[in-house]
Design a protein around this motif. Structure first.
Motif, short mmCIF file in Angstrom:
data_model
loop_
_atom_site.label_atom_id
_atom_site.label_comp_id
_atom_site.label_asym_id
_atom_site.label_seq_id
_atom_site.Cartn_x
_atom_site.Cartn_y
_atom_site.Cartn_z
N VAL A 1 -18.65 5.70 -6.85
CA VAL A 1 -18.79 6.95 -7.59
C VAL A 1 -17.40 7.50 -7.97
N LEU A 2 -16.46 7.40 -7.04
CA LEU A 2 -15.11 7.92 -7.32
C LEU A 2 -14.41 7.08 -8.40
N PHE A 3 -14.58 5.77 -8.33
CA PHE A 3 -14.03 4.90 -9.39
C PHE A 3 -14.56 5.36 -10.75
N LYS A 4 -15.85 5.64 -10.78
CA LYS A 4 -16.48 5.98 -12.05
C LYS A 4 -16.05 7.36 -12.52
N LYS A 5 -16.15 8.33 -11.62
CA LYS A 5 -15.86 9.72 -12.00
C LYS A 5 -14.40 9.92 -12.38
N PHE A 6 -13.52 9.32 -11.60
CA PHE A 6 -12.10 9.61 -11.81
C PHE A 6 -11.44 8.66 -12.80
N ALA A 7 -12.01 7.47 -13.01
CA ALA A 7 -11.31 6.55 -13.90
C ALA A 7 -12.24 5.79 -14.83
N GLY A 8 -13.52 6.12 -14.82
CA GLY A 8 -14.45 5.46 -15.75
C GLY A 8 -14.68 3.99 -15.46
N ILE A 9 -14.40 3.56 -14.22
CA ILE A 9 -14.57 2.14 -13.87
C ILE A 9 -15.94 1.94 -13.22
N ASP A 10 -16.65 0.90 -13.66
CA ASP A 10 -17.94 0.60 -13.06
C ASP A 10 -17.74 -0.26 -11.81
N VAL A 11 -18.65 -0.07 -10.88
CA VAL A 11 -18.50 -0.76 -9.59
C VAL A 11 -19.82 -1.36 -9.14
N PHE A 12 -19.77 -2.59 -8.65
CA PHE A 12 -20.87 -3.08 -7.81
C PHE A 12 -20.32 -3.04 -6.40
N ASP A 13 -21.03 -2.34 -5.51
CA ASP A 13 -20.60 -2.36 -4.12
C ASP A 13 -21.30 -3.53 -3.44
N ILE A 14 -20.52 -4.31 -2.70
CA ILE A 14 -21.07 -5.52 -2.08
C ILE A 14 -20.74 -5.50 -0.59
N GLU A 15 -21.78 -5.43 0.21
CA GLU A 15 -21.60 -5.40 1.66
C GLU A 15 -22.04 -6.77 2.19
N ILE A 16 -21.10 -7.48 2.77
CA ILE A 16 -21.38 -8.87 3.15
C ILE A 16 -21.52 -9.00 4.67
N ASP A 17 -22.58 -9.65 5.07
CA ASP A 17 -22.82 -9.83 6.50
C ASP A 17 -22.04 -11.06 6.96
N CYS A 18 -20.75 -10.87 7.19
CA CYS A 18 -19.91 -12.02 7.52
C CYS A 18 -18.60 -11.54 8.15
N THR A 19 -18.37 -11.95 9.39
CA THR A 19 -17.13 -11.53 10.04
C THR A 19 -16.12 -12.68 10.16
N ASP A 20 -16.54 -13.84 9.70
CA ASP A 20 -15.61 -14.97 9.74
C ASP A 20 -14.72 -14.91 8.49
N PRO A 21 -13.40 -14.75 8.66
CA PRO A 21 -12.53 -14.55 7.50
C PRO A 21 -12.60 -15.68 6.48
N ASP A 22 -12.66 -16.93 6.93
CA ASP A 22 -12.66 -18.05 5.98
C ASP A 22 -13.92 -18.02 5.12
N GLU A 23 -15.05 -17.75 5.78
CA GLU A 23 -16.32 -17.68 5.06
C GLU A 23 -16.29 -16.50 4.08
N PHE A 24 -15.74 -15.38 4.56
CA PHE A 24 -15.66 -14.17 3.72
C PHE A 24 -14.81 -14.48 2.48
N ILE A 25 -13.70 -15.14 2.69
CA ILE A 25 -12.80 -15.49 1.57
C ILE A 25 -13.57 -16.36 0.56
N ARG A 26 -14.31 -17.31 1.10
CA ARG A 26 -15.04 -18.21 0.20
C ARG A 26 -16.07 -17.42 -0.64
N ILE A 27 -16.75 -16.50 0.02
CA ILE A 27 -17.78 -15.73 -0.70
C ILE A 27 -17.13 -14.88 -1.80
N VAL A 28 -16.08 -14.17 -1.44
CA VAL A 28 -15.49 -13.25 -2.42
C VAL A 28 -14.86 -14.04 -3.57
N ARG A 29 -14.20 -15.12 -3.22
CA ARG A 29 -13.56 -15.92 -4.27
C ARG A 29 -14.60 -16.37 -5.30
N SER A 30 -15.80 -16.69 -4.82
CA SER A 30 -16.84 -17.20 -5.73
C SER A 30 -17.35 -16.11 -6.68
#
Ligand SMILES: NC(=O)C1=CN([C@@H]2O[C@H](COP(=O)(O)OP(=O)(O)OC[C@H]3O[C@@H](n4cnc5c(N)ncnc54)[C@H](OP(=O)(O)O)[C@@H]3O)[C@@H](O)[C@H]2O)C=CC1
Ligand SMILES: CC(=O)C(=O)O
Ligand SMILES: [Mg+2]
Length: 773
Positions: free
Chosen positions: A95-124
């Motif tokens: 909401v702040l991205f949008k209100k203050f700078a007009g940027i659209d956002v998808f918020d993504i909450e990932i069920d993953c605490t393993d950094p390597d796996e997290f990196i792989r998901i975000v990179r994709s």
């Protein structure tokens, strides 16, 4: 500010749950639209992008879309509460991205605490987004994750808790040091917290000149020193060689304390140990390491900041991430690099030293905000942030060679940035803060109603007004208990039990109306009605403004007010105005509530009242007189009347920007005006104030906008009364009522301040007595 748990839950739960939704940017209402938006038409942009991936920026939302991505392991200062529980914060960032700078956002909450796996998901996810804002991921994993993603992705990636916080706190720190005349190279810094935010902050302070030997860092296990054998490579950089073991020792003689840990962990007695003119940034959210008041009470030479909005010096990454990403996206930067971060630091620290525009003073109810101990850093509602920080970041991206689409026309870019946010989004914030400077006694005729009581509680909590609640005492008290409201401090008056007061009011009323057919007997009967009783309280100065109308028809409510309080001197009539707040700017509509079929001359009165009211909201009116015709294109009573009204209004108020007659779409579409009616006074910007030819059109227009338009409506604001009376629409929401109360308070403040000034409406409009409702 006191935030009630249930209110916060209700806020998130009401209507469509959550704070964010996806809205189409193209029409999708016909067979053709469908064929273009989806199969077969959609195949064409697909094929173009397949040939050239960069065309995703041309044909999709990618270029203005940021992924706010977390695994929920360090949510604010609440710790590892998991991805689901982090979602309200991530939606909030969106909401702040949008209100203050007009940027659209998808918020993504990932069920993953393993950094390597997290990196792989975000990179994709790179094909989807123009940028990645990593959020609330705990250290040390967050360091590894950010470094890897920056390396592997060709779009800007920033871990906000690290760099957003580092940028904002650096700007504030540099300014605080300037104020106390200390050099960053010399200061002794205590960092409490050794996580993502603290380590990134400390590194940026080093880049700005701080000395590693002068920094001492603490985590939950205590000081980071050579005796620790549990340190990761990030903390190991901050091992101190000084002979210190406790926080108390570190605080002795320290110049700066930076808290990026958890709430309430700094005892006040440690503040006493610090050097002269100490600086404390207690930045844990939602509760700082030490409460603002507690720290300030300990010593008078302290400069203090928190991450919260309810105290001076809010050092919070909200001052950074919207604008940093805006600048980065606009030049299609491939990364957010050190040069861009330092540019943001400089832009923020310099902006704090600029004279503060009146609009910000008003938004913060502060008469004169100026660079100093209580204003180290710009305020989050400062509309100059986008036009200062984003261009600085964009320029730095270009200069450091990471901008794929350089900007050439900076003046045009500045205009685009302003249009993105709309300069007047903060209209109600300004009014509410203005109300708080001098709260007034507001009498509510319908206090035996939950929505009124809830609104009364909010204005009482926020010190906007002193509510006076009219109604059956038992019923009001029962409603308060039933709904667990806290209305301590509100005055409850049951008119049926106030025989003496009723008699006094009946006589006042009788004196006013005895030659208009009212007998004393009638008056005694009428003042039992709460709108009469409330209006008489205002008339006899027992209250400053009346709010009524929640459960009654408008005309039933306005009658007692007109009979008792009447029309303001030098003004011929009253009229009603609605504010329609769309994404960019507010529109003002009048008359929407009172005059059924005004003559051209009567419309001129309405135009005058409306112009003055629009200026009350610090907006310069650009007024269109509406009809079903454009500048004489159709004949009829309405075009004739509105042509005459335009002519007369231009004569009576030469300083006002007025034009007509014109159709509603012409009025608000400056392109249409420029193309077909370039001679119009409104051609440059279009109208923001719409005057209707009669009540039918005004009333229908605003009701339609209210019900099926996406805009927020504020009103109706009653203009031209001798004393402040505001009449709610049947079924107004609590939010509408709170807005109306704030408007009534400011209206009462203005009535008070002009009580000794006698000026005609044309003089007022010429600016001689300022802007008043
Ligand atoms: N105002 C602002 O803009 C921002 C504020 N913050 C705030 O900073 C805090 C930390 O966030 P972040 O760095 O992302 O989280 P992390 O989880 O990465 O780091 C938290 C750090 O705080 C330490 N800590 C926790 N409790 C204590 C304590 N009692 N004494 C000393 N150290 C303690 C932890 O120690 P250990 O490693 O031993 O567990 C850890 O080093 C949060 O409160 C957050 O709200 C963050 C970003 C922006
Ligand atoms: C402000 C912020 O990002 C935090 O407290 O985590
Ligand atoms: Mg955060």
């Amino acid at each position: 500010m006191k935030i009630n748990k249930q209110d916060a839950l209700n806020y998130h739960q009401m209507g469509q749950p959550g704070k964010i939704e996806v809205v189409p940017t193209k029409m999708l209402s016909s067979q053709i639209d469908l064929a273009l938006a989806y199969s077969p038409g959609v195949a064409e942009p697909c094929k173009e992008i397949a040939l050239n991936k960069e065309d995703a920026y041309k044909y999709t939302s990618k270029g203005n879309l940021v992924g706010v991505i977390t695994n929920g392991t360090a949510v604010l200062g609440l710790g590892n509460i998991g991805p689901e529980a982090s979602k309200p914060v991530m939606e909030g960032k969106g909401v702040l991205f949008k209100k203050f700078a007009g940027i659209d956002v998808f918020d993504i909450e990932i069920d993953c605490t393993d950094p390597d796996e997290f990196i792989r998901i975000v990179r994709s996810l790179e094909p989807t987004f123009g940028g990645i804002n990593l959020e609330d991921i705990k250290a040390p994993e967050s360091f590894k994750i950010e470094v890897a993603l920056k390396e592997q992705m060709k779009i800007p990636v920033m871990h906000d808790d690290q760099h957003g916080t580092a940028i904002i706190s650096s700007a504030a720190l540099l300014n605080a040091l300037e104020l106390v005349g200390k050099k960053i190279q010399k200061i002794k810094i205590v960092m409490n917290g050794a996580g993502a935010a603290a380590i990134a902050c400390a590194k940026l302070y080093l880049a700005l000149g701080a000395k590693i030997d002068n920094i001492v860092m603490f985590d939950k296990d205590g000081i980071i020193n050579p005796e620790r054998n549990d340190l990761d490579i990030y903390r190991a950089q901050f091992v101190t060689t000084r002979k210190i073991t406790t926080l108390a020792e570190a605080m002795t003689g320290a110049d700066v304390f930076i808290g990026l840990s958890a709430g309430n962990v700094l005892p006040p007695e440690y503040v006493k140990l610090m050097a002269k003119n100490p600086i404390i940034f207690a930045l844990a959210n939602p509760d700082p390491e030490i409460p603002y008041e507690t720290a300030m009470a300990v010593r008078s030479d302290l400069i203090m900041a928190t991450g919260r909005s309810d105290h001076p010096n809010q050092v919070n990454n909200v001052l950074g991430f919207p604008y940093i990403f805006r600048g980065a996206l606009d030049v299609r930067a491939t990364e957010i690099n050190e040069a861009m971060k330092l540019a943001a630091v400089r832009a923020l620290s310099e902006l704090a030293k600029e004279p503060v525009p009146e609009i910000i003073n008003k938004a913060y109810a502060d008469k004169a905000i100026a660079f100093g101990r209580d204003y180290l850093i710009p305020k989050p509602l400062d509309p100059r942030l986008i036009t200062t920080v984003s261009p600085a970041v964009a320029k730095a991206a270009m200069d450091s060679g990471v901008a794929k689409h350089p900007i050439h026309d900076w003046v045009k870019y500045d205009q685009e940035l302003q249009e993105r946010i709309g300069i007047n989004q903060k209209l109600m914030t300004r009014i509410i803060n203005q109300a708080k400077t001098n709260p007034k006694r507001i009498v509510f005729a319908e206090a035996d109603h939950y929505k009124i009581l809830k609104a009364a509680q909010i204005v009482l909590d926020q010190k906007i007004a002193q509510p006076i609640l009219l109604g059956n005492q038992k019923r009001i008290e029962a409603l308060i208990t039933e709904n667990a409201l806290d209305l301590e401090g509100a005055i409850i008056i049951d008119p049926s039990k106030e025989a003496k007061k009723r008699e006094k009011f009946a006589r006042v009323f009788y004196e006013k109306r005895k030659r208009k057919g009212i007998t004393l007997f009638d008056a005694r009967k009428l003042v039992k009605g709460r709108t009469y009783f409330g209006a008489l309280m205002v008339e006899t100065n027992e209250a400053d403004a009346l709010i009524s109308g929640l459960t009654k028809d408008y005309s039933q409510t306005i009658l007692p007010a007109l009979q008792i309080i009447g029309v303001e001197e030098n003004v011929n009539r009253v009229a009603g105005m609605y504010i329609i707040q769309n994404k960019k700017e507010p529109y003002f509509l009048a008359d929407t509530t009172v005059n059924i079929n005004p003559t051209a001359e009567e419309m001129v009165d309405i135009i005058g009242l409306t112009a003055r009211a629009v200026r009350f909201f610090d907006v310069e009116p650009r007024m269109a007189i509406l009809s079903y015709s454009n500048f004489g294109s159709n004949r009829g009573d309405v075009p004739n009347k509105t042509i005459l009204a335009t002519k007369l209004a231009k004569e009576r108020y030469p300083s006002l920007l007025i034009d007509g007659e014109m159709q509603a779409n012409t009025a608000v579409n400056k392109n249409l005006l420029q193309e077909h009616y370039p001679f119009s006074d409104l051609a440059e910007k279009g109208a923001n104030t719409l005057i209707f030819p009669d009540l039918t059109s005004g009333n229908i227009a605003y009701k339609l906008l209210q019900e099926i338009g996406e805009a927020e409506t504020i009103g109706p604001i009653l203009m031209g009364m001798h004393k402040p009376v505001h009449i709610l629409q049947l079924g107004s929401s609590t939010r509408d009522i709170v807005n109306m109360i704030a408007i009534a308070v400011v209206d009462a403040q203005n009535h008070e301040s002009r009580s000794n000034q006698k000026a005609s409406l044309p003089e007022a409009i010429a600016g001689k007595i300022g802007s008043l409702v």
